[in-house]
Design an enzyme around this catalytic site. Structure first.
Site, PDB file in Angstrom:
ATOM      1  N   THR A   1      34.946  38.267  31.044  1.00 10.52           N
ATOM      2  CA  THR A   1      34.466  39.213  30.025  1.00 10.52           C
ATOM      3  C   THR A   1      34.967  38.809  28.646  1.00 10.52           C
ATOM      4  OG1 THR A   1      34.418  41.520  29.286  1.00 10.52           O
ATOM      5  CG2 THR A   1      36.375  40.840  30.511  1.00 10.52           C
TER       6      THR A   1
ATOM      7  N   GLN B   1      31.838  45.631  34.752  1.00 16.25           N
ATOM      8  CA  GLN B   1      30.889  45.992  33.697  1.00 16.25           C
ATOM      9  C   GLN B   1      29.495  45.496  34.077  1.00 16.25           C
ATOM     10  OE1 GLN B   1      32.885  45.037  29.596  1.00 16.25           O
ATOM     11  NE2 GLN B   1      33.807  43.755  31.155  1.00 16.25           N
TER      12      GLN B   1
ATOM     13  N   CYS C   1       8.492  64.733  37.350  1.00 16.75           N
ATOM     14  CA  CYS C   1       8.013  65.371  36.106  1.00 16.75           C
ATOM     15  C   CYS C   1       7.036  64.504  35.315  1.00 16.75           C
ATOM     16  CB  CYS C   1       9.207  65.749  35.224  1.00 16.75           C
ATOM     17  SG  CYS C   1       9.924  64.340  34.340  1.00 16.75           S
TER      18      CYS C   1
ATOM     19  N   TYR D   1      14.571  44.615  31.711  1.00 19.62           N
ATOM     20  CA  TYR D   1      15.400  45.009  32.862  1.00 19.62           C
ATOM     21  C   TYR D   1      14.736  44.633  34.188  1.00 19.62           C
ATOM     22  CZ  TYR D   1      18.997  47.249  30.092  1.00 19.62           C
ATOM     23  OH  TYR D   1      20.036  47.462  29.230  1.00 19.62           O
TER      24      TYR D   1
ATOM     25  N   HIS E   1      29.021  50.165  33.588  1.00 16.88           N
ATOM     26  CA  HIS E   1      27.797  50.105  32.778  1.00 16.88           C
ATOM     27  C   HIS E   1      26.537  50.342  33.605  1.00 16.88           C
ATOM     28  CE1 HIS E   1      30.156  47.741  29.476  1.00 16.88           C
ATOM     29  NE2 HIS E   1      30.415  49.032  29.493  1.00 16.88           N
TER      30      HIS E   1
ATOM     31  N   ASP F   1      24.720  43.976  38.063  1.00 22.08           N
ATOM     32  CA  ASP F   1      24.182  43.336  39.271  1.00 22.08           C
ATOM     33  C   ASP F   1      24.906  43.862  40.512  1.00 22.08           C
ATOM     34  OD1 ASP F   1      26.525  41.692  39.955  1.00 22.08           O
ATOM     35  OD2 ASP F   1      26.016  40.411  38.253  1.00 22.08           O
TER      36      ASP F   1
END
Ligand code: OAD
Length: 254
Positions: A196, A103, A158, A70, A121, A106
């Site tokens: 898509t 979807q 955390c 990613y 998404h 970017d």
């Protein structure tokens, strides 16, 4: 450059539209240089299927591998530019009420001047803690392709591992984004589906929902998809060629 001709029936539907939904997928950004999910991967990623990296299981097994993938994609997106298709949609939205549903993770629609109503998404630029969900600032990703895994940062609140802001296979879509998308689809008279493969549900159900509710549906894709036989106009062209031609023909030039 001369623009390609637009089918007259398709153009008539676009001219008559009063409420447009645009539904985009990875092909929308392909001409900007962002690989689609079904393109072959290169380098370190050759051995991996994106569908296997974008899962909670992959994260559990090897968070540093998933984080590296990613981070590489985030950096890649930061270094490319919106294409003429993104820009054409931004111009069209100034002329007709348009809801942009993507979807894509970017930010190329936004950088072309569009407001995105729903990132179904998620986004590359909204990492959050995998334990407490606290948002974590994006560092913009990697400038070069990594040669190996990259450890995720620790959450400032955390100490948990920070995870990508993208939705993974098997996870629920963000509820508010889904509601905005579904409501807009139910109310639209024209849906333009761009780039898509329409195989990943529930998002892929939106064009079918538009057909069932009586909207005209136009598909822009250089390849046939499962959707092609169901839509009113399936136009074999690319996003950066077809959209500027269509938008110029409806008279909404930038
Ligand atoms: P895909 O990679 O499945 O499909 C890309 C589509 O774009 C294909 O149908 C191509 O033919 C088409 N295409 C390629 N170049 C194009 C161009 N220049 N202009 C227009 N179309 C072009 O991508 P998505 O359908 O977006 O989900 O994939 C859906 C979801 O599956 C993604 O959001 C992602 C993925 O795995 C998650 O990560 C949850």
């Amino acid at each position: 450059m001369d623009q390609i001709a637009v089918d007259p029936a398709l153009l008539e539907a676009a001219r008559a539209a009063r409420r447009v939904v645009v539904f985009s997928g990875a092909g929308m950004s392909a001409e900007s240089g962002v690989p689609t999910f079904r393109d072959a991967q290169t380098g370190l990623w050759e051995r991996f299927d994106p569908a296997e990296l974008a899962t909670p299981q992959a994260w559990e097994t090897d968070p540093a591998l998933v984080w590296a993938w990613y981070q590489w994609r985030t950096g890649l997106v930061r270094h490319v530019q919106p294409n003429d298709g993104h820009r054409a949609l931004a111009a069209w939205a100034r002329r007709v009420p348009m809801t942009l549903v993507t979807q894509n993770v970017d930010d190329l629609h936004e950088r072309a001047g569009s407001e995105v109503a729903a990132h179904l998404h998620g986004s590359l630029f909204t990492p959050r803690c995998s334990v407490c969900s606290a948002p974590h600032p994006s560092d913009g990703g990697l400038d070069v392709e990594p040669t190996g895994p990259v450890a995720p940062p620790a959450c400032a609140r955390c100490g948990g591992d920070v995870r990508p802001g993208a939705v993974w296979f098997g996870e629920a879509l963000p509820e508010d984004a889904w509601t905005r998308a579904a409501d807009a689809v139910d109310a639209c008279d024209l849906m333009v589906v761009v780039g898509t493969s329409a195989v990943v549900y529930p998002a892929a159900g939106l064009p079918r929902r538009a057909v069932e509710s009586g909207a005209t549906v136009i598909e822009i894709n250089p390849e046939a998809t499962d959707l092609s036989p169901l839509v009113h106009h399936s136009w074999r062209t690319t996003a950066a060629v077809g959209l500027p031609a269509l938008v110029a023909a409806v008279g909404a030039n930038p």
